[in-house]
Write an enzyme that holds these catalytic residues in place. Structure first.
Site, mmCIF file in Angstrom:
data_model
loop_
_atom_site.group_PDB
_atom_site.id
_atom_site.type_symbol
_atom_site.label_atom_id
_atom_site.label_comp_id
_atom_site.label_asym_id
_atom_site.label_seq_id
_atom_site.Cartn_x
_atom_site.Cartn_y
_atom_site.Cartn_z
ATOM 1 N N LYS A 60 8.944 -16.104 -11.087
ATOM 2 C CA LYS A 60 8.113 -15.068 -11.686
ATOM 3 C C LYS A 60 6.995 -15.733 -12.499
ATOM 4 O O LYS A 60 7.267 -16.631 -13.310
ATOM 5 C CB LYS A 60 9.008 -14.219 -12.598
ATOM 6 C CG LYS A 60 8.351 -12.982 -13.099
ATOM 7 C CD LYS A 60 9.321 -12.164 -13.940
ATOM 8 C CE LYS A 60 8.534 -11.164 -14.734
ATOM 9 N NZ LYS A 60 9.131 -10.844 -16.004
ATOM 10 N N PHE B 252 -3.888 3.463 15.100
ATOM 11 C CA PHE B 252 -4.133 4.490 14.089
ATOM 12 C C PHE B 252 -5.318 4.065 13.236
ATOM 13 O O PHE B 252 -5.498 2.873 12.977
ATOM 14 C CB PHE B 252 -2.903 4.676 13.186
ATOM 15 C CG PHE B 252 -1.943 5.700 13.725
ATOM 16 C CD1 PHE B 252 -1.206 5.446 14.865
ATOM 17 C CD2 PHE B 252 -1.785 6.922 13.082
ATOM 18 C CE1 PHE B 252 -0.324 6.391 15.371
ATOM 19 C CE2 PHE B 252 -0.908 7.874 13.578
ATOM 20 C CZ PHE B 252 -0.177 7.614 14.722
ATOM 21 N N LYS C 285 -13.305 1.361 15.757
ATOM 22 C CA LYS C 285 -12.058 0.580 15.831
ATOM 23 C C LYS C 285 -11.485 0.611 17.234
ATOM 24 O O LYS C 285 -10.947 -0.365 17.735
ATOM 25 C CB LYS C 285 -11.017 1.161 14.878
ATOM 26 C CG LYS C 285 -11.106 0.576 13.498
ATOM 27 C CD LYS C 285 -10.093 1.156 12.551
ATOM 28 C CE LYS C 285 -10.585 0.874 11.133
ATOM 29 N NZ LYS C 285 -9.787 1.518 10.121
ATOM 30 N N PRO D 21 -3.191 -11.826 10.212
ATOM 31 C CA PRO D 21 -3.497 -11.622 11.629
ATOM 32 C C PRO D 21 -3.542 -10.129 11.942
ATOM 33 O O PRO D 21 -2.856 -9.342 11.288
ATOM 34 C CB PRO D 21 -2.306 -12.277 12.336
ATOM 35 C CG PRO D 21 -1.208 -12.262 11.342
ATOM 36 C CD PRO D 21 -1.854 -12.404 9.994
ATOM 37 N N ASN E 177 0.844 -1.195 0.000
ATOM 38 C CA ASN E 177 0.000 0.000 0.000
ATOM 39 C C ASN E 177 0.879 1.245 0.000
ATOM 40 O O ASN E 177 2.101 1.149 0.016
ATOM 41 C CB ASN E 177 -0.963 -0.021 1.188
ATOM 42 C CG ASN E 177 -0.199 -0.106 2.494
ATOM 43 O OD1 ASN E 177 0.521 0.807 2.860
ATOM 44 N ND2 ASN E 177 -0.346 -1.235 3.195
HETATM 45 N N1 CTP Z 1 -3.349 -3.154 12.480
HETATM 46 C C1 CTP Z 1 -2.558 -4.193 12.874
HETATM 47 N N2 CTP Z 1 -2.585 -5.371 12.205
HETATM 48 C C2 CTP Z 1 -3.402 -5.545 11.153
HETATM 49 C C3 CTP Z 1 -4.216 -4.499 10.742
HETATM 50 C C4 CTP Z 1 -4.164 -3.311 11.434
HETATM 51 O O1 CTP Z 1 -1.792 -4.025 13.825
HETATM 52 N N3 CTP Z 1 -3.422 -6.705 10.528
HETATM 53 C C5 CTP Z 1 -3.344 -1.900 13.231
HETATM 54 C C6 CTP Z 1 -2.809 -0.734 12.454
HETATM 55 O O2 CTP Z 1 -1.413 -0.569 12.657
HETATM 56 C C7 CTP Z 1 -3.601 0.436 13.014
HETATM 57 C C8 CTP Z 1 -4.945 -0.179 13.269
HETATM 58 O O3 CTP Z 1 -4.685 -1.547 13.538
HETATM 59 O O4 CTP Z 1 -3.087 0.871 14.254
HETATM 60 C C9 CTP Z 1 -5.846 -0.037 12.102
HETATM 61 O O5 CTP Z 1 -6.991 -0.782 12.302
HETATM 62 P P1 CTP Z 1 -7.748 -1.596 11.151
HETATM 63 O O6 CTP Z 1 -9.133 -1.772 11.567
HETATM 64 O O7 CTP Z 1 -7.066 -2.840 10.841
HETATM 65 O O8 CTP Z 1 -7.570 -0.625 9.977
HETATM 66 P P2 CTP Z 1 -7.781 -0.977 8.513
HETATM 67 O O9 CTP Z 1 -6.957 -2.127 8.057
HETATM 68 O O10 CTP Z 1 -7.600 0.308 7.782
HETATM 69 O O11 CTP Z 1 -9.278 -1.459 8.606
HETATM 70 P P3 CTP Z 1 -10.421 -1.273 7.562
HETATM 71 O O12 CTP Z 1 -9.859 -1.821 6.300
HETATM 72 O O13 CTP Z 1 -11.514 -2.059 8.139
HETATM 73 O O14 CTP Z 1 -10.700 0.187 7.530
#
Ligand code: CTP
Length: 400
Positions: free
Chosen positions: A291, A325, A339, A307, A212
């Protein structure tokens, strides 16, 4: 006027004899620009490299060099000039000057001022590589460290004498950054902070992957701000290509699974866990070792959920103080608060992802048990310092 994040008002800028003295003009300009009242004091040798008129024009104050300067009414220039100074910064600091300082000598205005001070003293060494490496200089540095005189730099690089190595004065911008860092309040002294930052990368084949647009800037700025606040910082980072924050323990990882494992190993020691990383929600099942060659058919990738690292940590029996965050593109505060509840966080930091990605300036909204707090638009460094201040307040309030 007062300097924004440090409360510094008045600084004595000492300049000793070295080629790098020409950079001190730019340094003086930057310090004035940051709102500091700058009083320049030069040594005799410095005046061979740069003129006093330059500094007078930049700082708006007469420059002093002589212990017996008649412009000072009571003949006590060394007392008058250091009185009321919040810090003395000597840049460049020559090998000879450091030697004098280490011995507590006071045979000119600048050394006398340093000896008679009641404020912190910082020095930015600048000298030839061999002078820097010489046992005498190293011995002097060890003594100066014992006397709690802070060294800023030196850097390694090309030198005026044509050699390459340690001894170059740090660039003015870098010196101002280091000065600011030195004077940040030590709100997290000795506190162990574990952080994740950057994106993760989930391999599809040997050369392609899912990732990303997270730059890692916010996470790295936060690691720096925590270090400045006196914390012991461990940073688990996905691939960013950014320079690692000086003083942090850094663990580089690629995938979410690796990030989880790196966090699991270290979480037991952490007092605070800050999850800034933009972790990929899915990984590719059975990535190809080689590849993948294209053909005319539709290619289907099978994805499985990664996870949740942060949720794993908050689910522990005695988790550290956790900060999450939430980067959202709509319904910012509502989604962020959901969240926060779902992951059992005392604090979540919400930002608008459309505004934040790759940009250097962001607005942050902090959601905690007391409600919402807006950190108005500012550069990531400033926001990181504000955020660390908030985290420290909440964390310290919970401490027994
Ligand atoms: N986070 C994490 N491990 C993951 C996903 C997220 O530690 N597998 C942490 C991120 O570092 C951040 C927070 O969780 O602090 C974000 O929450 P999350 O709900 O996972 O955010 P998104 O992935 O953006 O969720 P969504 O796609 O539902 O908006």
């Amino acid at each position: 006027m007062e300097h924004k994040s440090t409360g510094l008002k008045r600084i004595v800028l000492g300049i000793t004899g070295g080629v790098a003295a020409y950079k001190a003009a730019e340094l003086a300009r930057l310090l004035v620009k940051r709102g500091l009242d700058v009083q320049v004091v030069m040594t005799q040798a410095a005046s061979h490299f740069i003129g006093a008129a330059t500094f007078q024009a930049i700082t708006g104050h007469p420059v002093f060099a002589d212990l017996w300067d008649e412009r000072v009414d009571n003949g006590m220039a060394h007392i008058d000039l250091s009185r009321g100074a919040d810090a003395i910064l000597v840049a460049p600091a020559s090998a000879d000057f450091l030697a004098k300082l280490a011995q507590g000598r006071a045979d000119d205005l600048l050394t006398t001022l340093c000896l008679a001070r009641d404020c912190p003293l910082l020095a930015a060494p600048a000298m030839n590589r061999q002078m820097w490496e010489s046992p005498a200089t190293q011995r002097n540095l060890a003594r100066l460290a014992e006397d709690e005189i802070a060294m800023l730099g030196p850097a390694s690089g090309e030198q005026a004498c044509g050699e390459t190595g340690f001894g170059r004065m740090l660039e003015p911008e870098h010196l101002v950054d280091d000065l600011e860092a030195y004077f940040q309040p030590k709100r997290l002294k000795g506190v162990k902070v574990l952080m994740t930052a950057g994106p993760t990368y989930e391999a599809i084949d040997a050369v392609r992957g899912i990732t990303n647009r997270s730059s890692g800037k916010m996470g790295y700025a936060l690691a720096r701000a925590a270090l400045e606040a006196g914390a012991e910082v461990t940073l688990v980072t996905g691939p960013t290509g950014m320079a690692t924050p000086e003083g942090a323990q850094v663990q580089h990882v690629v995938s979410a699974q690796q990030m989880l494992e790196a966090v699991e190993v270290r979480i037991g020691e952490a007092d605070i866990f800050i999850a800034v990383a933009a972790v990929a929600d899915y990984y590719v099942l059975n990535p190809s070792e080689n590849k993948i060659k294209k053909d005319a058919h539709i290619l289907t990738l099978e994805l499985a959920p990664n996870p949740d690292i942060l949720a794993n940590v908050t689910a522990k029996a005695a988790p550290p103080f956790c900060v999450g965050f939430a980067a959202e593109s709509e319904n910012l505060e509502e989604y962020a608060e959901l969240k926060r509840k779902r992951k059992h966080l005392p604090l979540i930091v919400a930002n608008d992802v459309k505004e934040a990605i790759g940009s250097d300036s962001v607005q942050l909204i902090l959601l905690d048990d007391a409600g919402r707090h807006v950190l108005e638009q500012a550069d990531k460094r400033t926001q990181a310092r504000r955020l660390i201040e908030h985290i420290a307040r909440l964390y310290n309030a919970r401490r027994p």
